[in-house]
Structures are given as structure tokens and as C-alpha cells.
Design an enzyme around this catalytic site. Structure first.
Site, PDB file in Angstrom:
ATOM      1  N   CYS A   2       0.837  -1.190   0.000  1.00  0.00           N
ATOM      2  CA  CYS A   2       0.000   0.000   0.000  1.00  0.00           C
ATOM      3  C   CYS A   2       0.882   1.254   0.000  1.00  0.00           C
ATOM      4  O   CYS A   2       2.059   1.203   0.324  1.00  0.00           O
ATOM      5  CB  CYS A   2      -0.897   0.019   1.230  1.00  0.00           C
ATOM      6  SG  CYS A   2      -1.926  -1.440   1.415  1.00  0.00           S
ATOM      7  N   ARG A  27       3.924   0.150  -6.534  1.00  0.00           N
ATOM      8  CA  ARG A  27       3.793  -0.784  -5.425  1.00  0.00           C
ATOM      9  C   ARG A  27       2.653  -1.786  -5.650  1.00  0.00           C
ATOM     10  O   ARG A  27       2.606  -2.828  -5.008  1.00  0.00           O
ATOM     11  CB  ARG A  27       3.501  -0.014  -4.125  1.00  0.00           C
ATOM     12  CG  ARG A  27       4.679   0.790  -3.605  1.00  0.00           C
ATOM     13  CD  ARG A  27       4.271   1.720  -2.496  1.00  0.00           C
ATOM     14  NE  ARG A  27       5.425   2.115  -1.701  1.00  0.00           N
ATOM     15  CZ  ARG A  27       5.589   1.833  -0.421  1.00  0.00           C
ATOM     16  NH1 ARG A  27       4.678   1.140   0.216  1.00  0.00           N
ATOM     17  NH2 ARG A  27       6.663   2.222   0.227  1.00  0.00           N
ATOM     18  N   TRP A  74      -3.703  -2.224  -1.321  1.00  0.00           N
ATOM     19  CA  TRP A  74      -3.708  -3.592  -1.831  1.00  0.00           C
ATOM     20  C   TRP A  74      -4.520  -4.410  -0.835  1.00  0.00           C
ATOM     21  O   TRP A  74      -4.171  -4.501   0.325  1.00  0.00           O
ATOM     22  CB  TRP A  74      -2.297  -4.165  -1.963  1.00  0.00           C
ATOM     23  CG  TRP A  74      -2.300  -5.499  -2.638  1.00  0.00           C
ATOM     24  CD1 TRP A  74      -2.593  -6.710  -2.084  1.00  0.00           C
ATOM     25  CD2 TRP A  74      -2.046  -5.760  -4.018  1.00  0.00           C
ATOM     26  NE1 TRP A  74      -2.536  -7.699  -3.016  1.00  0.00           N
ATOM     27  CE2 TRP A  74      -2.193  -7.156  -4.221  1.00  0.00           C
ATOM     28  CE3 TRP A  74      -1.707  -4.956  -5.105  1.00  0.00           C
ATOM     29  CZ2 TRP A  74      -2.009  -7.757  -5.466  1.00  0.00           C
ATOM     30  CZ3 TRP A  74      -1.525  -5.559  -6.337  1.00  0.00           C
ATOM     31  CH2 TRP A  74      -1.675  -6.939  -6.506  1.00  0.00           C
ATOM     32  N   ASN A  98      -0.834   1.318   6.487  1.00  0.00           N
ATOM     33  CA  ASN A  98      -0.120   0.212   5.848  1.00  0.00           C
ATOM     34  C   ASN A  98       0.223  -0.805   6.923  1.00  0.00           C
ATOM     35  O   ASN A  98       0.520  -0.439   8.053  1.00  0.00           O
ATOM     36  CB  ASN A  98       1.187   0.687   5.208  1.00  0.00           C
ATOM     37  CG  ASN A  98       0.971   1.485   3.942  1.00  0.00           C
ATOM     38  OD1 ASN A  98      -0.152   1.609   3.472  1.00  0.00           O
ATOM     39  ND2 ASN A  98       2.049   2.032   3.411  1.00  0.00           N
ATOM     40  N   GLY A  99       0.249  -2.079   6.555  1.00  0.00           N
ATOM     41  CA  GLY A  99       0.635  -3.110   7.500  1.00  0.00           C
ATOM     42  C   GLY A  99      -0.545  -3.960   7.921  1.00  0.00           C
ATOM     43  O   GLY A  99      -1.623  -3.920   7.319  1.00  0.00           O
ATOM     44  N   GLU A 479      21.172 -21.122   0.739  1.00  0.00           N
ATOM     45  CA  GLU A 479      20.858 -19.732   0.418  1.00  0.00           C
ATOM     46  C   GLU A 479      21.843 -18.780   1.094  1.00  0.00           C
ATOM     47  O   GLU A 479      22.291 -17.786   0.492  1.00  0.00           O
ATOM     48  CB  GLU A 479      19.428 -19.410   0.840  1.00  0.00           C
ATOM     49  CG  GLU A 479      19.044 -17.941   0.837  1.00  0.00           C
ATOM     50  CD  GLU A 479      19.064 -17.287  -0.528  1.00  0.00           C
ATOM     51  OE1 GLU A 479      18.907 -16.052  -0.583  1.00  0.00           O
ATOM     52  OE2 GLU A 479      19.263 -17.989  -1.542  1.00  0.00           O
ATOM     53  N   LYS A 483      24.148 -16.107  -0.879  1.00  0.00           N
ATOM     54  CA  LYS A 483      24.108 -14.671  -0.605  1.00  0.00           C
ATOM     55  C   LYS A 483      25.513 -14.132  -0.349  1.00  0.00           C
ATOM     56  O   LYS A 483      25.892 -13.073  -0.841  1.00  0.00           O
ATOM     57  CB  LYS A 483      23.237 -14.376   0.625  1.00  0.00           C
ATOM     58  CG  LYS A 483      21.772 -14.321   0.366  1.00  0.00           C
ATOM     59  CD  LYS A 483      21.392 -13.114  -0.455  1.00  0.00           C
ATOM     60  CE  LYS A 483      20.064 -13.341  -1.139  1.00  0.00           C
ATOM     61  NZ  LYS A 483      20.134 -14.297  -2.243  1.00  0.00           N
ATOM     62  N   GLU A 486      27.847 -14.191  -3.594  1.00  0.00           N
ATOM     63  CA  GLU A 486      27.483 -13.353  -4.729  1.00  0.00           C
ATOM     64  C   GLU A 486      27.719 -11.872  -4.481  1.00  0.00           C
ATOM     65  O   GLU A 486      27.902 -11.116  -5.434  1.00  0.00           O
ATOM     66  CB  GLU A 486      26.046 -13.615  -5.173  1.00  0.00           C
ATOM     67  CG  GLU A 486      24.957 -13.172  -4.238  1.00  0.00           C
ATOM     68  CD  GLU A 486      23.558 -13.533  -4.763  1.00  0.00           C
ATOM     69  OE1 GLU A 486      23.381 -13.625  -5.991  1.00  0.00           O
ATOM     70  OE2 GLU A 486      22.657 -13.726  -3.937  1.00  0.00           O
ATOM     71  N   HIS A 502      30.890 -36.485   6.065  1.00  0.00           N
ATOM     72  CA  HIS A 502      31.086 -37.288   4.852  1.00  0.00           C
ATOM     73  C   HIS A 502      31.973 -36.581   3.839  1.00  0.00           C
ATOM     74  O   HIS A 502      31.838 -36.797   2.629  1.00  0.00           O
ATOM     75  CB  HIS A 502      29.733 -37.636   4.232  1.00  0.00           C
ATOM     76  CG  HIS A 502      28.905 -38.540   5.102  1.00  0.00           C
ATOM     77  ND1 HIS A 502      29.157 -39.882   5.238  1.00  0.00           N
ATOM     78  CD2 HIS A 502      27.851 -38.264   5.920  1.00  0.00           C
ATOM     79  CE1 HIS A 502      28.279 -40.416   6.076  1.00  0.00           C
ATOM     80  NE2 HIS A 502      27.480 -39.453   6.511  1.00  0.00           N
ATOM     81  N   LYS A 601      20.222  -8.836 -12.571  1.00  0.00           N
ATOM     82  CA  LYS A 601      19.020  -9.077 -11.776  1.00  0.00           C
ATOM     83  C   LYS A 601      18.116 -10.103 -12.429  1.00  0.00           C
ATOM     84  O   LYS A 601      17.545 -10.963 -11.769  1.00  0.00           O
ATOM     85  CB  LYS A 601      18.264  -7.753 -11.570  1.00  0.00           C
ATOM     86  CG  LYS A 601      17.044  -7.879 -10.662  1.00  0.00           C
ATOM     87  CD  LYS A 601      17.436  -8.326  -9.270  1.00  0.00           C
ATOM     88  CE  LYS A 601      16.243  -8.442  -8.349  1.00  0.00           C
ATOM     89  NZ  LYS A 601      16.589  -9.071  -7.066  1.00  0.00           N
TER      90      LYS A 601
END
Length: 606
Positions: A2, A27, A74, A98-99, A479, A483, A486, A502, A601
Site C-alpha cells: 500500500c 507498489r 492492496w 499500511n501493515g 541460500e 548470498k 554473490e 562425509h 538481476k
């Protein structure tokens, strides 16, 4: 997400409010509205749909007040109708929000018990009625706002105006961003500085827990303890044509901090927060009859799918086949007749993922996509589109898109478990409740950012690092390693903690930091045992665990305690420290955080 705007002006504000809202259209939204104060009286205009609809309403029924607030919504609580659109009004109060207010159902029942009639299905209207009730007791607008804020649980940004107070606006933030703009005899407010770019060249960003009492002469800002504080002004607002970094050094930092808000919106899109049940719109797939689900993605999106594999198989007893998109179609995998294939992509343009989708289309699969760009190629070629609602993600290293992907997949796994009879009403209520708590808990983690920055300073000297996790947090180890490498260019690997012995344990020495992801839960003790194996070989350990995780039985470089959380959603919460460690390590090393070398991206070639 929102959008919020507010103006205390010297001329009618409806037109500039509308233009400011247009700069927040990126948004995403499905209704909009504006309210103003004129001659001590509140008046408002609202409309479902795009801003052209609101402009048409204003054309036939203009607003002429010189103080006002505006909102693009939204839909979360309640459908995108005029009655659910913001601003909300109760007596002498109008506000935009918002929220998500986590405890709104209890507050709503309390108000109804007191005889209050609510007209909308939103959580936001509850706040307006609470404020009106406090003012009716004789409280000033400022005192009423502070009293009501103490009753609210969740993440929120608020802009409030009051009848009889033409030179007053109150703003508050907790987990959702807000910026003040300074003018000559005017003040402005926006959820993003881009909304204020043509109006002002001086911005003050509110910090977590701040309340701002605004007049045309300026603003008094109070921190979360109630103490009046000074927040710095920043000159030079970004072009209105660009997404703004706000008061953050990098887009990646801003996007990490946007996660309480965007995750809240994503969860609210797929769940009825009051009833604590999943409600996925337009899901034209019979989940109960599926034999298998095929998941496909690249990089971070693949790891999101790998977490979902654990969820689908544990909670829905639904077998999952998952592969990286660049390998999937070349395997010529046999697929069950009328099966479901889910493709995960932030941009919706990833070439390998799109190629995998087209292979599944040829194999007569039902196609669902989880994307952040709803008009992308992958979305257009899907039968079902499940948007992540993360908003534009500028940093190459995905942060908020990843956690929003997990939020969507979590809701989908609950829906599958419910449809297949493996999740009853009580468990659904429990799991959705765990999701609803996440924005507040993520905000708590973000408040500890400096601690992770201090740890990152030590990590920045490493040449190699390892990440360990078990079960649903094993993909998070992968992940975390991705991060780090990269954006900091440190070589890193993620491992299932039980696999350490192992082979990978041969890499451990006193120069190799090891991040151990060990939230309380079924695999906690086993992961802690693996951590002791690292300690015995001199590894520098960064432990990520919960407040109830118990003291480590070995020496660690850092013992990071996160809020205790349901095991189901731990990968979403634990993504935050993983992101913060990578970000601050890269900052200490002086790399280009938002545009790391050799990366793009959106990968639109194979």
C-alpha cells in the site's frame, strides 16, 4: 504494498495528493482514496480500481481542504471495494494505514461489545474507532494516538487527521516505512520518498517506533519510549522517475528492511487473518487429487522451492520433484498426467525457468507460477499466477522476494494439506497463526542489525566459509552461502549438517568460519552435535538459534538469539540474519552490494 501520502498545505491538497499517489503506483494497489479537513470538518472520496477512478470521483465531487491524506490499497482484510478502501473515518478521526494489525479481531470484538458498528472488513477501521473512543473520553489527538498505539500488535504505518484540527497530522511507524517532507509553511508525509520528490528537497525518515506530530511549522518526533528526539534531515530527493533508496546506503539494505511490510501483505493476500485459515484466490487446481508436484526455479528461487518440498511432503503428504531450471528440461522428466508444475521466479523472465515451463506445458501439466512481476512472460504463460507482492526489488541479491516466495509456498502447502485431509482446522489455525506473527518477529530481528554488522566485520577477513542446517533449514544454509559469495566474493558452501562428516569436515580449521542454523525443533540437538564436531577442529562458529535454544556446549565466535518461532516458519525468520551477515560482510569488504560483478538481476539468456 500500500501507499501513504499526506500534506499540510497552503492551498487545496487533493490534486497534489493524487499526483503523489501516482508515484506510488509501482507498489501495486486495487483501490484508492483521499480525505481532507476543511473548516474543521473531515470529508473524503474513495474508489475501487485504479487512480483514474478516484480522479473521476474527485472531478464530480471535489475536495477543497488544505490538509489531507491519501492511500493506495492492496486488499488484505476485505475485498477491494469502496467500503474497504482507505481513508477510514470514525467521528472526528480519519486515517490511512499500511501493515497488518495482528490482534485486530480481538479489538474488533471489544468495540462491538461496546456498541460500535464497523462498516468495513478491514483491520484498519478498528484503529479509527479506537482513536475516536479515546477522544470521546476527553483525550487530545496526540494523547489518544499514543494510547491506541499501545494497544496495537503487528506492523504498521499510520497517517491520521482530526476534525477541528486543520493544522495537525500525526504519523506513526512500526515495521512499515514513513518519511516526512519539509517545505516553506508546509509539511508532507509519504510511505516512500518517491511520492514526495516534486514537493520537497528535504526528507526526514522516521525510525522504528517513532511518532511524529506534524504542523505546517514542522514536526515533533517521539521515539518508542516517548522521548522527543531529533531525526536528521536529508537533502536531495531521488528523481520521481526512480525507486528511492530512502535513508539506506544500498537498495539491498532497504529491501531487507521492507520485509515486515511486504511479507505481511503477501500473507494477508493468501490467508484470512481473522479466522486463521488459508484462502488462496483463483486456485483452479484440485490439490486433493494430485499424485505429485513438480517445482522448478533458479538460484534463490530454487532454494525457496527446496524449502517448500519439506513443507509439502511433511504437511500435505504430497511427493515433490524439484530441480534447477537449467537442468530440468534436459532430463526429459516423465510427468504424471494432469500434474501440477510450479515455477518460481522474481522477475518472471528467467530464461531457463521459462523453458522448463514450456516443457511442462507440452507434457500437459497444470502450470502455476510464483512471480513478483505479474505481467511477466512466465505469468502470462501460466494457468495460475500467485504473486509475491514484494514490490520492486532492485538489488541483484534477492532478499524480500525470497521471503515472500516462501510465504506464498507456505500458504500453498497448508492449502494442499487441508485439501488432502492431513491438516485439520486446529493445525491450520496454528500454522497460519505462526505466519501472521512473522512481521512482528522480523522487526525484532532487524532491531538487532548492529550486532550482525559487528559479526560481519570479523567474517569479512575470511577466504572460505561454511553454512550448516538440517531439515527445512538445510536449504537456508545453501541460500546463506549463495548470498555471501554473490555480493562479498568470499567462497562459501552450504551443507546439510549431517553430511559434514562425509567429506566437508576436512575443510575445517581455525581460518574457516562456520554459520550454524539451529532453531529449536526436532533437529536442534543433532545440529548442535554437528556444531561440536566443528568446534573440536578449531572452526569459528556463528550460531543462529532461538531464545530457548540452550547454551552451546562449545566455544563459539558469536551466539545469535532470535525470537522463538514455530518450526514451520523458521526458514522465513532465519533468512533475516543470513541476509544481514552477507550484506554487512560485503559492506566491510567494499564490494558493489547492489550490482555485484558478473551478475544481472534478471537472467534472460540460457
Amino acid at each position: 504494498m500500500c501507499g501513504i501520502v499526506g500534506i499540510l498545505g497552503s492551498a487545496p491538497v487533493a490534486a497534489p495528493l493524487l499526483e503523489a499517489l501516482r508515484r506510488l503506483e509501482y507498489r501495486g494497489y486495487d483501490s484508492a482514496g483521499i480525505a481532507t479537513v476543511e473548516n474543521g470538518r473531515i470529508d473524503r472520496r474513495r474508489a475501487p480500481g485504479k487512480l483514474d477512478a478516484l480522479q473521476s470521483v474527485l472531478g464530480s465531487h471535489p475536495l477543497s481542504g488544505k490538509a489531507g491524506i491519501g492511500h493506495t490499497r492492496w486488499a488484505t482484510h476485505g475485498a477491494p471495494t469502496e467500503i474497504n478502501a482507505h481513508p477510514h473515518v470514525s467521528g472526528p478521526v480519519s486515517l490511512v494505514h499500511n501493515g497488518i494489525i495482528e490482534n485486530f479481531a480481538a479489538l474488533r470484538r471489544e468495540l462491538e461489545h461496546d456498541g460500535v458498528t464497523l462498516e468495513s472488513q478491514t483491520d484498519s477501521e478498528v484503529i479509527a474507532h479506537l482513536l475516536a473512543r479515546e477522544i470521546a473520553k476527553g483525550q487530545s489527538p496526540e494523547a489518544a494516538t499514543k494510547a491506541v498505539l499501545r494497544q496495537l500488535e503487528g506492523a504498521f504505518a499510520l497517517a491520521i487527521i482530526f476534525a477541528g484540527h486543520d493544522d495537525l497530522m500525526i504519523a506513526a511507524r512500526k515495521g512499515s516505512p514513513l518519511a516526512l517532507g519539509h517545505g516553506q509553511g508546509e509539511m508532507y508525509l509519504g510511505s516512500d520518498a518517491i511520492a514526495l520528490a516534486p514537493l520537497t528537497g528535504e526528507i526526514t525518515y522516521l525510525e522504528e517506533g517513532d511518532v511524529a506530530v506534524m504542523t505546517r511549522a514542522g514536526a515533533r518526533i517521539y521515539d518508542e519510549t516517548g522521548m522527543e528526539v531529533d531525526r536528521p534531515r536529508q537533502k536531495g530527493v531521488a528523481s520521481a522517475l526512480l525507486v528511492d533508496k530512502g535513508n539506506y546506503r544500498h537498495f539491498m539494505a532497504k529491501e531487507i528492511h521492507e520485509q515486515p511490510e511486504v511479507i505481511a501483505h503477501t500473507i494477508a493476500h493468501y490467508a484470512d487473518l481473522a479466522e486463521r485459515r488459508v484462502d488462496i484466490p483463483n486456485l483452479a487446481v484440485d490439490l486433493a487429487s494430485l499424485e505429485r508436484v513438480t517445482l522448478c526455479g533458479c538460484g534463490t528461487a530454487f532454494y525457496a522451492g527446496l524449502v517448500a518440498k519439506y513443507w509439502f511432503e511433511q504437511y500435505a503428504r504430497l511427493p515433490v520433484e524439484i530441480d534447477v531450471a537449467s537442468e530440468f528440461r534436459y532430463r526429459e522428466a516423465p510427468l504424471p498426467e494432469n500434474g501440477l508444475a510450479i515455477f518460481i521466479s522474481q522477475s518472471g523472465e528467467t530464461a531457463d525457468t521459462l523453458a522448463g515451463l514450456r516443457y511442462c506445458r507440452e507434457q500437459r501439466q497444470h502450470i502455476a507460477s510464483i512471480v513478483n512481476v505479474q505481467h511477466s512472460s512466465i505469468a502470462r504463460e501460466s494457468d495460475v499466477v500467485l504473486p509475491t507482492l514484494a514490490g520492486p526489488e532492485i538489488g541483484v541479491a534477492s532478499t524480500k522476494a525470497f521471503t515472500c516466495q516462501l510465504a506464498v509456498l507456505a500458504c500453498l502447502a497448508i492449502a494442499a494439506g487441508k485439501a488432502r485431509g492431513h491438516i485439520d482446522d486446529a493445525l491450520e489455525h496454528e500454522l497460519v497463526g505462526a505466519l501472521v506473527e512473522l512481521p512482528r518477529l522480523i522487526s525484532r530481528v532487524l532491531r538487532e542489525e548492529q550486532g550482525f554488522a559487528d559479526i560481519a566485520h570479523q567474517l569479512s577477513h575470511a577466504q572460505d566459509m561454511l553454512y550448516l542446517g538440517r531439515g527445512v533449514n538445510y536449504p537456508l544454509a545453501l541460500e546463506g552461502a549463495l548470498k555471501l559469495k554473490e555480493i562479498s566474493y568470499i567462497h562459501a558452501e552450504g551443507f546439510a549438517a549431517g553430511e559434514l562428516k562425509h567429506g566437508a569436515i576436512a575443510l575445517i580449521d581455525e581460518n574457516v568460519p562456520v554459520v550454524v542454523i539451529a532453531p529449536p525443533g526436532r533437529t536442534h540437538e543433532k545440529t548442535m552435535s554437528n556444531m561440536q564436531e566443528v568446534a573440536a577442529r578449531g572452526g569459528k562458529i556463528v550460531l543462529l538459534t532461538g531464545e530457548s535454544g540452550g547454551a552451546p556446549d562449545c566455544e563459539v565466535m558469536a551466539d545469535c538469539r532470535l525470537p522463538d518461532v514455530h518450526e514451520f516458519v523458521s526458514p522465513i525468520l532465519y533468512a533475516l540474519p543470513v541476509q544481514l551477515l552477507a550484506y554487512h560482510t560485503a559492506v566491510w569488504r567494499g564490494t558493489d552490494v547492489d550490482q555485484p560483478r558478473n551478475l544481472a538481476k534478471s537472467v534472460t539468456v540460457e
